[in-house]
Design a protein around this motif. Structure first.
Motif, short mmCIF file in Angstrom:
data_model
loop_
_atom_site.label_atom_id
_atom_site.label_comp_id
_atom_site.label_asym_id
_atom_site.label_seq_id
_atom_site.Cartn_x
_atom_site.Cartn_y
_atom_site.Cartn_z
N GLY A 36 0.82 -1.20 0.00
CA GLY A 36 0.00 0.00 0.00
C GLY A 36 0.85 1.25 0.00
O GLY A 36 0.53 2.25 -0.65
N ALA A 37 1.97 1.20 0.73
CA ALA A 37 2.88 2.34 0.78
C ALA A 37 3.51 2.58 -0.59
O ALA A 37 3.76 3.73 -0.98
CB ALA A 37 3.97 2.10 1.82
N MET A 38 3.74 1.51 -1.34
CA MET A 38 4.30 1.67 -2.68
C MET A 38 3.30 2.36 -3.60
O MET A 38 3.66 3.24 -4.39
CB MET A 38 4.72 0.29 -3.23
N ALA A 43 1.02 7.64 -5.88
CA ALA A 43 -0.03 8.64 -5.72
C ALA A 43 0.55 9.98 -5.30
O ALA A 43 0.11 11.05 -5.74
CB ALA A 43 -1.06 8.17 -4.70
N LEU A 44 1.54 9.94 -4.41
CA LEU A 44 2.19 11.17 -3.95
C LEU A 44 2.85 11.90 -5.12
O LEU A 44 2.74 13.12 -5.24
CB LEU A 44 3.24 10.85 -2.89
N PHE A 85 5.09 11.45 4.16
CA PHE A 85 4.24 12.21 3.24
C PHE A 85 3.08 11.42 2.64
O PHE A 85 2.23 11.98 1.96
CB PHE A 85 5.07 12.77 2.08
N ILE A 86 3.04 10.10 2.89
CA ILE A 86 2.10 9.26 2.13
C ILE A 86 0.84 8.86 2.90
O ILE A 86 0.02 8.10 2.37
CB ILE A 86 2.79 7.98 1.62
N ARG A 87 0.66 9.35 4.13
CA ARG A 87 -0.49 8.93 4.93
C ARG A 87 -1.56 10.02 5.07
O ARG A 87 -2.46 9.88 5.88
CB ARG A 87 -0.02 8.49 6.33
N GLU A 93 -6.77 9.27 -0.97
CA GLU A 93 -7.80 9.35 -2.00
C GLU A 93 -7.21 9.20 -3.39
O GLU A 93 -7.76 8.51 -4.26
CB GLU A 93 -8.56 10.68 -1.87
N MET A 94 -6.04 9.81 -3.62
CA MET A 94 -5.38 9.68 -4.92
C MET A 94 -4.92 8.25 -5.14
O MET A 94 -5.00 7.72 -6.26
CB MET A 94 -4.18 10.64 -5.00
#
Length: 218
Positions: A36-38, A43-44, A85-87, A93-94
């Protein structure tokens, strides 16, 4: 060759997949891969660049110029540690939108499958048991009610000092559940050989103990 132990944990947003995966990986002394982090890293980058993820040409160019790696518990985007930065809700949403796009999934699934071929690991996500680690020695589908997941997510936001509205978080979770389970490419669903665990009324320790009961049988 050392026997591989691949553990796949699938389930909807906020079910506690990452928490359980991290604990199991530490206890079993194997690597944890947060897929999910990947996806959130991709998305980021989309969010930062401002491109339209539905513009195939722009997305293809971005993916070609993007490197995502998972090392020592952290996700790296083009060499930058982006754990912090990813949470956010915007990136979440992205990620729900961009992760449904075949080109994005193809890039990351190829990386994840390669990881599973060479080492023992715990991997969590939406389609690990059904698509990424289809031959995993142990598969789980972890879920919980939308309300319980919303309360958990709201607590995470509060602990990070981020504003949130529980009702809105629950509505967003329900929207994401529908989107994830109805996407055309590898939708969220329980693998036929996965063990279903509903954590709504369970503690973290109880869920871990339940999982270990099945892992010990492998």
């Amino acid at each position: 060759m050392e026997k591989l132990l691949r553990i796949a944990i699938d389930g909807p947003s906020g079910a506690g997949k990452s928490t359980m995966a991290k604990i199991l990986a530490k206890d079993l002394n194997i690597d944890y891969i947060d897929t999910g982090a990947m996806y959130r890293a991709i998305a980021l980058k989309i969010f930062r660049t401002g491109i339209d993820p539905n513009n195939a040409e722009d997305l293809a160019k971005l993916l070609k110029e993007t490197d995502v790696d998972y090392s020592k518990g952290s996700v790296f985007l083009d060499g930058e540690n982006v754990d912090g930065f990813i949470r956010t809700q915007e990136v979440s949403e992205m990620a729900s939108v961009s992760s449904a796009i075949p080109a994005v999934r193809e890039k990351l699934v190829a990386l994840q499958k390669a990881m599973g071929e060479r080492k023992s690991l715990v991997m969590d996500g939406r389609d690990i048991g059904t698509n990424v680690l289809t031959g995993a020695e142990c598969k789980f589908f972890l879920t919980a009610s939308a309300h319980v997941r919303a309360l958990r997510r709201a607590k995470e936001y509060e602990e990070k000092g981020l504003p949130c509205n529980v009702e809105q978080v629950e509505a967003d979770i329900q929207t994401r559940d529908y989107r994830d389970s109805h996407r055309a490419t590898n939708p969220l669903k329980q693998a036929d050989d996965a063990v279903l665990i509903d954590s709504s009324d369970m503690t973290i320790g109880e869920v871990v103990d339940e999982m270990k009961k099945y892992i010990q049988k492998v």
